[in-house]
Design a protein around this motif. Structure first.
Motif, PDB file in Angstrom:
ATOM      1  N   PHE A  44       0.836  -1.194   0.000  1.00  0.00           N
ATOM      2  CA  PHE A  44       0.000   0.000   0.000  1.00  0.00           C
ATOM      3  C   PHE A  44       0.871   1.245   0.000  1.00  0.00           C
ATOM      4  O   PHE A  44       1.963   1.247   0.580  1.00  0.00           O
ATOM      5  CB  PHE A  44      -0.882   0.050   1.258  1.00  0.00           C
ATOM      6  N   SER A  46      -0.248   3.812   1.572  1.00  0.00           N
ATOM      7  CA  SER A  46      -0.495   4.168   2.968  1.00  0.00           C
ATOM      8  C   SER A  46      -1.370   3.104   3.617  1.00  0.00           C
ATOM      9  O   SER A  46      -2.399   2.721   3.053  1.00  0.00           O
ATOM     10  CB  SER A  46      -1.205   5.524   3.052  1.00  0.00           C
ATOM     11  N   ALA A  47      -0.962   2.649   4.777  1.00  0.00           N
ATOM     12  CA  ALA A  47      -1.762   1.684   5.535  1.00  0.00           C
ATOM     13  C   ALA A  47      -2.436   2.380   6.708  1.00  0.00           C
ATOM     14  O   ALA A  47      -2.696   1.775   7.743  1.00  0.00           O
ATOM     15  CB  ALA A  47      -0.880   0.539   6.020  1.00  0.00           C
ATOM     16  N   ASN A  48      -2.730   3.649   6.541  1.00  0.00           N
ATOM     17  CA  ASN A  48      -3.338   4.454   7.594  1.00  0.00           C
ATOM     18  C   ASN A  48      -4.659   3.845   8.047  1.00  0.00           C
ATOM     19  O   ASN A  48      -5.513   3.517   7.238  1.00  0.00           O
ATOM     20  CB  ASN A  48      -3.569   5.877   7.076  1.00  0.00           C
ATOM     21  N   THR A  97      -8.305  -3.971  -0.110  1.00  0.00           N
ATOM     22  CA  THR A  97      -8.497  -2.573   0.235  1.00  0.00           C
ATOM     23  C   THR A  97      -8.610  -2.455   1.743  1.00  0.00           C
ATOM     24  O   THR A  97      -8.934  -3.430   2.431  1.00  0.00           O
ATOM     25  CB  THR A  97      -9.751  -1.992  -0.457  1.00  0.00           C
ATOM     26  N   GLU A 131      -5.883   2.057  -0.920  1.00  0.00           N
ATOM     27  CA  GLU A 131      -5.907   2.623   0.420  1.00  0.00           C
ATOM     28  C   GLU A 131      -7.334   3.011   0.798  1.00  0.00           C
ATOM     29  O   GLU A 131      -8.186   3.188  -0.065  1.00  0.00           O
ATOM     30  CB  GLU A 131      -5.005   3.866   0.505  1.00  0.00           C
TER      31      GLU A 131
END
Length: 155
Positions: A44, A46-48, A97, A131
C-alpha cells in the motif's frame, strides 16, 4: 491484624490472577494460533487506519488476520503481511483494500476476489491494493463530485 493482611493478600492475588488471565486472552485474540492459514502480503502507499491484529474479511466474513505492517524503505510503501484460511483459494487477480463495514467499526483488510482461473500461492505479494478513503474525502466527493452516480443518470 493478621486476618486483615491475609485477606488483603488473597484479594491482591485474585486481582493479579484476573489481570494475567486477561493478558493471556488479549494476546491469544491478537495472534494467529491456528496452523491452517497461509501468509500473503499486500503493498500500500499508505496503511493508515490499519493495525496488527485487524481482521481480514471476504464478503464481510472474517477469514484471516493482519500479522505485521512494515515500511519498505526502498519503495517507500507499507507492506501489510496477513494470513487467510487455507481452505480459501483466492483467484490470482484478487485485490485488497483497507476499510470498515460501518463508521464505528475498526478498519480491516477487505479482499476483493478476482475472476482468474489461476490461484494465489502462499507468500504472494498483492499489488492490486487500494488505500482507505477518509470520511472527509467521501463527503467531499459526494458534495462536489457526482455522489457516486454515473454521468448518464438523471435525478
Amino acid at each position: 491484624m493478621v486476618r486483615e493482611k491475609g485477606s488483603a493478600t488473597v484479594f491482591s492475588s485474585l486481582v493479579l490472577l484476573v489481570a494475567v488471565g486477561f493478558y493471556i486472552y488479549a494476546r491469544a485474540s491478537q495472534t494467529d494460533l491456528s496452523h491452517d492459514r497461509y501468509a500473503l502480503t499486500a503493498r500500500f502507499i499508505s496503511a493508515n487506519g490499519l493495525h496488527v491484529g485487524a481482521d481480514v474479511q471476504l464478503a464481510g466474513v472474517p477469514v484471516g488476520r493482519v500479522t505485521a505492517i512494515v515500511l519498505d524503505p526502498v519503495m517507500a510503501m507499507a507492506n501489510v503481511h496477513f494470513t487467510v484460511d487455507r481452505a480459501l483459494s483466492l483467484p490470482a487477480d484478487s485485490g485488497v483494500t483497507i476499510g470498515s463495514a460501518t463508521m464505528t467499526s475498526d478498519d480491516s483488510l477487505m479482499i476483493r476476489p478476482g475472476t482468474a482461473k489461476a490461484r494465489m500461492a502462499p507468500g504472494t505479494v498483492i499489488a492490486n491494493a487500494q488505500e482507505a478513503v477518509s470520511l472527509e474525502q467521501q463527503v467531499s466527493n459526494y458534495i462536489f463530485g457526482n455522489g457516486g452516480l454515473s454521468s448518464g443518470s438523471a435525478p
